[in-house]
Design an enzyme around this catalytic site. Structure first.
Site, PDB file in Angstrom:
ATOM      1  N   ARG A  31      10.217 113.740 130.618  1.00 53.38           N
ATOM      2  CA  ARG A  31      10.947 112.469 130.672  1.00 53.38           C
ATOM      3  C   ARG A  31      10.007 111.331 131.066  1.00 53.38           C
ATOM      4  NH1 ARG A  31      15.801 112.558 134.144  1.00 53.38           N
ATOM      5  NH2 ARG A  31      14.595 114.017 135.369  1.00 53.38           N
ATOM      6  N   LYS A 176      30.175 132.099 130.759  1.00 52.90           N
ATOM      7  CA  LYS A 176      29.066 131.665 131.626  1.00 52.90           C
ATOM      8  C   LYS A 176      29.559 130.613 132.618  1.00 52.90           C
ATOM      9  CE  LYS A 176      24.997 131.282 133.426  1.00 52.90           C
ATOM     10  NZ  LYS A 176      24.013 130.279 133.216  1.00 52.90           N
ATOM     11  N   ASN A 184      27.474 129.330 141.904  1.00 49.63           N
ATOM     12  CA  ASN A 184      26.818 128.102 142.352  1.00 49.63           C
ATOM     13  C   ASN A 184      27.499 127.469 143.569  1.00 49.63           C
ATOM     14  OD1 ASN A 184      25.856 128.905 139.781  1.00 49.63           O
ATOM     15  ND2 ASN A 184      24.922 126.921 139.476  1.00 49.63           N
TER      16      ASN A 184
HETATM   17  O1  KPL Z   1      22.748 130.088 136.130  1.00 42.62           O
HETATM   18  C1  KPL Z   1      22.502 130.378 137.260  1.00 42.62           C
HETATM   19  C2  KPL Z   1      22.153 129.265 138.187  1.00 42.62           C
HETATM   20  O2  KPL Z   1      21.549 129.491 139.222  1.00 42.62           O
HETATM   21  O3  KPL Z   1      22.484 128.140 137.827  1.00 42.62           O
HETATM   22  C3  KPL Z   1      22.705 131.777 137.750  1.00 42.62           C
HETATM   23  C4  KPL Z   1      22.956 132.678 136.579  1.00 42.62           C
HETATM   24  C5  KPL Z   1      23.887 131.743 138.669  1.00 42.62           C
HETATM   25  C6  KPL Z   1      21.511 132.391 138.437  1.00 42.62           C
HETATM   26  O4  KPL Z   1      21.218 131.872 139.670  1.00 42.62           O
END
Ligand code: KPL
Length: 297
Positions: A31, A176, A184
């Site tokens: 960026r 996901k 998170n």
């Molecule tokens: O995608 C991830 C993230 O940290 O944002 C996971 C899969 C939860 C792995 O830490």
């Protein structure tokens, strides 16, 4: 193939290294414009890969067949808007990020756009990238009738397995999203590595039950127990890792919560479904962001 990787954070570096090792011509795109970028990755097997790549070369971008975007969700639309005039019409744009809702923000694009979701886990420390665990990358079109792009999954699979093609990427995106809605915010709440989240099964179950209710209203196959099993699997696989959201909070950056739990909340509101557990986690992360100096909006 000529490939430009837009965003040279942990994930971008892993892909730059993997694609170059596979014999593709690659450049990074930062960026803040710079003529080269350093890639320094330690693989899950402990191999160290260190290399300089050219960066921000408009002539190379104009000849790129693939633009792999590994920026954070909130950065994507403005970054694409800036370089849009340089992207050739034949170039496939792959958006690889956490969360959902970015497609609604994109400028109109003539190039084909694919969405990628990955469970590779990695983090950056002291100028190096630690690729903690291999994962699966799911790839597919956002619009229907783009099955002709499926060979791209084979090309990417050869560079960094596993890559699975989906004619409809929406179910994989939601699955996901569920994993990120669990890991998170809970990693922020308990200020812990992913593995420790396993101790909070009741909360994981509640998050997944609310998630399944919203998914069912979005006409997606939704099984709370399956979502919980998927999240548990990723937690075990990335046990030693700090989630990207916790890394963001620790580094004083804003997080992707608006595109993760925030997206779920927007959908729940649209469907008239109450999701109090996720709402509380959303508020918790926003309060940590604002303590870091990022305004709550
Ligand atoms: O995608 C991830 C993230 O940290 O944002 C996971 C899969 C939860 C792995 O830490």
């Amino acid at each position: 193939m000529n490939i430009t990787v837009l965003g040279c954070g942990a994930l971008g570096q892993i892909w730059l290294a993997a694609l170059s090792r596979q014999g593709h011509q690659v450049q990074g795109w930062l960026r803040v414009t710079h003529p080269h970028t350093t890639v320094h990755v330690t693989s899950p097997e402990g191999e160290v890969y260190r290399h300089f790549f050219p960066a921000n070369n408009p002539a190379f971008l104009a000849e790129s067949d693939l633009l792999l975007v590994t920026l954070k969700a909130a950065q994507i639309s403005s970054a694409l808007q800036q370089i849009q005039p340089l992207i050739p019409a034949h170039c496939t744009i792959v958006l690889m990020h956490n969360g959902m809702g970015v497609m609604d923000e994109l400028p109109p694009l003539e190039q084909p756009v694919l969405r990628a979701i990955t469970t590779h886990s990695s983090y950056r420390t002291q100028g190096r990238v630690i690729h903690v665990a291999h994962g699966i990358t799911h790839l597919g079109p956002v619009a229907r009738n783009q099955d002709q792009l499926s060979p791209l999954a084979d090309m990417m699979h050869a560079a960094l397995p596993d890559v699975a093609w989906h004619n409809d990427i929406l179910p994989a995106s939601w699955n996901k999203l569920a994993i990120n809605c669990v890991i998170n915010p809970l990693s922020i709440k308990y200020n812990c590595r992913n593995g420790e989240i396993l101790q909070h099964q009741d909360e994981i179950q509640q998050i997944c039950e609310e998630m399944a209710a919203v998914m069912a209203r979005a006409n997606l196959h939704a099984d709370a127990r399956q979502l919980q099993a998927n999240a548990t699997h990723v937690i075990q696989n990335s046990a030693g890792n700090f989630s990207s959201m916790l890394q963001d909070i620790q580094a004083g950056r804003s997080t992707e919560i608006d595109y993760i739990t925030g997206y779920l909340l927007r959908k729940a509101t649209e469907f008239g479904i109450a999701i109090p557990v996720n709402r509380k986690l959303f508020q918790l992360v926003k309060s940590k962001e604002s303590a870091n100096g990022h305004p709550e909006i």
